[in-house]
Design a protein around this motif. Structure first.
Motif, PDB file in Angstrom:
ATOM      1  N   VAL A  50       0.857  -1.181   0.000  1.00 42.49           N
ATOM      2  CA  VAL A  50       0.000   0.000   0.000  1.00 42.49           C
ATOM      3  C   VAL A  50       0.893   1.231   0.000  1.00 42.49           C
ATOM      4  CG1 VAL A  50      -0.214  -0.104   2.533  1.00 42.49           C
ATOM      5  CG2 VAL A  50      -1.836   1.250   1.199  1.00 42.49           C
ATOM      6  N   LEU A  51       0.656   2.117  -0.949  1.00 45.12           N
ATOM      7  CA  LEU A  51       1.424   3.349  -1.081  1.00 45.12           C
ATOM      8  C   LEU A  51       0.566   4.536  -0.688  1.00 45.12           C
ATOM      9  CD1 LEU A  51       2.753   1.307  -3.245  1.00 45.12           C
ATOM     10  CD2 LEU A  51       3.637   3.386  -4.323  1.00 45.12           C
ATOM     11  N   LYS A  52       1.107   5.414   0.110  1.00 47.01           N
ATOM     12  CA  LYS A  52       0.472   6.691   0.415  1.00 47.01           C
ATOM     13  C   LYS A  52       1.201   7.749  -0.400  1.00 47.01           C
ATOM     14  CE  LYS A  52      -2.076   4.999   3.844  1.00 47.01           C
ATOM     15  NZ  LYS A  52      -3.537   4.974   3.866  1.00 47.01           N
ATOM     16  N   LEU A  53       0.485   8.485  -1.221  1.00 40.16           N
ATOM     17  CA  LEU A  53       1.155   9.468  -2.074  1.00 40.16           C
ATOM     18  C   LEU A  53       0.313  10.734  -2.208  1.00 40.16           C
ATOM     19  CD1 LEU A  53      -0.410   9.353  -5.089  1.00 40.16           C
ATOM     20  CD2 LEU A  53       0.796   7.173  -5.192  1.00 40.16           C
ATOM     21  N   TYR A  54       0.965  11.763  -2.711  1.00 35.61           N
ATOM     22  CA  TYR A  54       0.295  13.024  -2.975  1.00 35.61           C
ATOM     23  C   TYR A  54       0.376  13.314  -4.468  1.00 35.61           C
ATOM     24  CZ  TYR A  54       0.351  13.881   2.064  1.00 35.61           C
ATOM     25  OH  TYR A  54       0.164  13.779   3.419  1.00 35.61           O
ATOM     26  N   ALA A  55      -0.789  13.502  -5.119  1.00 32.55           N
ATOM     27  CA  ALA A  55      -0.816  13.865  -6.530  1.00 32.55           C
ATOM     28  C   ALA A  55      -0.297  15.291  -6.697  1.00 32.55           C
ATOM     29  CB  ALA A  55      -2.226  13.737  -7.084  1.00 32.55           C
ATOM     30  N   ASP A  59      -3.802  16.168  -3.839  1.00 29.00           N
ATOM     31  CA  ASP A  59      -4.750  15.161  -3.376  1.00 29.00           C
ATOM     32  C   ASP A  59      -4.005  13.998  -2.717  1.00 29.00           C
ATOM     33  OD1 ASP A  59      -7.171  16.368  -4.453  1.00 29.00           O
ATOM     34  OD2 ASP A  59      -6.334  15.898  -6.416  1.00 29.00           O
ATOM     35  N   ALA A  60      -4.501  13.568  -1.553  1.00 34.29           N
ATOM     36  CA  ALA A  60      -3.931  12.410  -0.866  1.00 34.29           C
ATOM     37  C   ALA A  60      -4.558  11.141  -1.437  1.00 34.29           C
ATOM     38  CB  ALA A  60      -4.184  12.504   0.626  1.00 34.29           C
ATOM     39  N   VAL A  61      -3.733  10.255  -1.983  1.00 36.96           N
ATOM     40  CA  VAL A  61      -4.211   9.058  -2.663  1.00 36.96           C
ATOM     41  C   VAL A  61      -3.543   7.830  -2.066  1.00 36.96           C
ATOM     42  CG1 VAL A  61      -4.530   7.920  -4.901  1.00 36.96           C
ATOM     43  CG2 VAL A  61      -4.411  10.416  -4.787  1.00 36.96           C
TER      44      VAL A  61
END
Length: 521
Positions: A50-55, A59-61
């Motif tokens: 699971v990756l937590k990233l910011y576009a 946006d937090a995705v």
């Protein structure tokens, strides 16, 4: 959303309990998958990260990956499949088709506009506003993008396929796709269509054509008859076989809408409000009914005036208030509401003008071929320098001027959907010859998609039939339109394909006369 590079905050292996929760969330979000396929998508033993990233827009995705490939992403607690997942389950979402050239714009971050949507022979999928949809390219069912419908299918058709159709979230070749193994879409053949239906409907297209009566371009429309001599043929009550064979209920619905809008526009004033519904019907709508037709609400799909008025209130045209049980009143009217869809054919315009002239005693008593012009007709059809000099006009001149001042439109009906109405004149399929280097000729054909023909399929057929190379490219000076280019003078083969196989009427094709003469090399 992923048109530009994103920033990864964390990348961790998912726990067993979280894996089970993810399966449950996927099952709830996509119930058509079924338990077995959910287990295939999220297996029990393969490593799932699971990756937590910011576009790039902040946006937090959350992204779920298996073997390095992103399979799902989560935004604001909503789950979305990636193109990698959709390639394994192409029928997971309702799919809409576009042209390969449009994909470049989607990858760059653009949304999918409705003029870029290709209408298949079976019609558009039925979706509601906000539904998640897949986007495919012509000739391949493998999705290349996912997006959220900006309007329902009904609204899309009502708009004439104009405006934004889908807010695109993720595409093939964007940065989310690049974070995986960068594989290309598989070739998935389009679903088979019943051959009989396909041939009949692809040939005919249900094309009502030009509505050329609005511009007097059809041969029949040039014959403007004297109203006194043709009254019997232009009037008559609504019947099952009149108006192009439409059912009586559909005819009555159209007449009801026409009389309602005509009454609001020409008879009801702001000072008349509030206005009893019964008064609106008895004093205004009945008198707006075209000559020779009779308005009968019981024969419409609404059955009652109150139900029809509720529908008009939902369309935000009027506000209705119930004074007492069974007694309703119109308390407000949105005079600026766009009356879309209320198109008129030439015969209807003619009937309305004749009825108006007779009701207002405008027919000249000494010469019944002339019509006296009142202020309304003067404003409608006269130039400024004619306002004080032209007092009467012959019937044919009056009707011609009325039609010329109206905006031309055409209507195309594709199988399985409501007719699509577009402004302007219907462009014919245009066939031209172009000269290339070394005195070589190429055949260029445009506007195929207007008639429901897939340019890529036409190019493939011609390539096989003519044994010549073909190219599909953007049409110069035409937005969201493509052209097919075939090596050599292939107009003869193209004419056979369009006229004999697709059975398009010759009047919608221009350039066939440039075909090579028999025996000429």
């Amino acid at each position: 959303m992923f048109a530009k590079a994103f920033r990864v905050k964390s990348n961790t292996a998912i726990k067993g309990s979280d894996r089970r929760k993810l399966r449950a969330d996927v099952t709830a979000a996509f119930p058509t998958l079924g338990t077995d396929r959910v287990s295939e998508l999220i297996p029990g033993k393969e490593e799932l990260n699971v990756l937590k990233l910011y576009a790039h827009k902040g946006d937090a995705v959350t992204v779920y990956t298996i073997g390095g490939n992103p399979i799902l992403f989560e935004l604001e607690k909503n789950l979305y499949p990636t193109v990698y997942t959709l390639w394994s389950y192409p029928d997971l979402l309702p799919a809409f088709t576009t042209w390969p050239l449009v994909l470049e714009k989607l990858v760059g971050g653009a949304d999918l506009m409705l003029p870029g949507v290709v209408v298949p022979p079976t019609g558009l999928p039925q979706v509601q506003q906000g539904d998640l949809c897949a986007i495919t390219l012509v000739g391949n069912r493998a999705p290349v993008a996912i997006g959220v419908a900006a309007m329902s299918t009904t609204q899309m058709l009502a708009s004439g396929l104009k405006g934004k159709g889908f807010s695109v979230l993720h595409t093939y070749q964007d940065h989310l796709w690049k974070s995986g193994d960068k594989s290309s879409p598989p070739a998935i053949a389009p679903l088979a269509v019943n051959p009989t239906d396909s041939n009949e409907e692809k040939v005919d297209l249900g094309l009502r054509g030009h509505l050329s009566s609005l511009t007097l371009e059809g041969e029949e429309d040039r014959k403007v008859h004297h109203p006194e001599a043709s009254e019997d043929t232009s009037s008559g009550a609504l019947s099952q076989d009149s108006q192009d064979g439409k059912p009586l209920q559909e005819q009555m619905d159209e007449l009801l809408h026409q009389c309602f809008l005509h009454a609001l526009k020409s008879r009801v004033k702001k000072a008349d409000l509030p206005l009893l519904a019964s008064t609106l019907l008895g004093s205004h709508m009945f008198s707006c009914c075209p000559e020779g037709q009779q308005l009968d609400i019981k024969k419409s799909s609404y059955k009652k005036l109150s139900k029809f008025l509720q529908h008009m209130q939902q369309e935000q045209i009027v506000q209705v208030k119930e004074l007492s049980k069974g007694v309703e009143s119109i308390v407000a009217v949105d005079w600026r509401h766009p009356r879309k869809g209320s198109t008129l054919e030439g015969s209807e315009v003619r009937r309305i003008v004749i009825d108006y002239a007779k009701r207002n005693s405008l027919v000249d008593a000494d010469n019944r071929n002339l019509v006296k012009l009142d202020p309304i007709l003067c404003d409608c059809i006269l130039e400024k320098n004619e306002q004080h000099s032209v007092m009467r006009l012959p019937w044919d001149c009056l009707l011609t001027r009325c039609l010329q001042n109206m905006q031309p439109a055409y209507q195309v009906t594709f199988p399985g959907q409501e007719p699509i109405l577009k402004k302007g004149k219907l462009s014919p399929i245009d066939i031209t010859l172009a000269q290339k280097a070394y005195n070589k000729k190429v055949t260029v054909v445009r506007n195929l998609e207007v008639y429901g023909l897939d340019p890529c399929s036409v190019a493939t057929t011609l390539q096989q039939r003519c044994q010549a190379s073909t190219i599909v490219s953007p049409a110069p000076g035409a937005k969201d339109s493509v052209q097919v280019q075939i090596q050599g003078n292939q107009i003869h083969h193209l004419g056979q394909l369009l006229l004999e196989e697709y059975r398009l009427p010759g009047k919608y094709i221009q350039g066939l006369e440039k075909a090579p003469k028999p025996g000429k090399k």
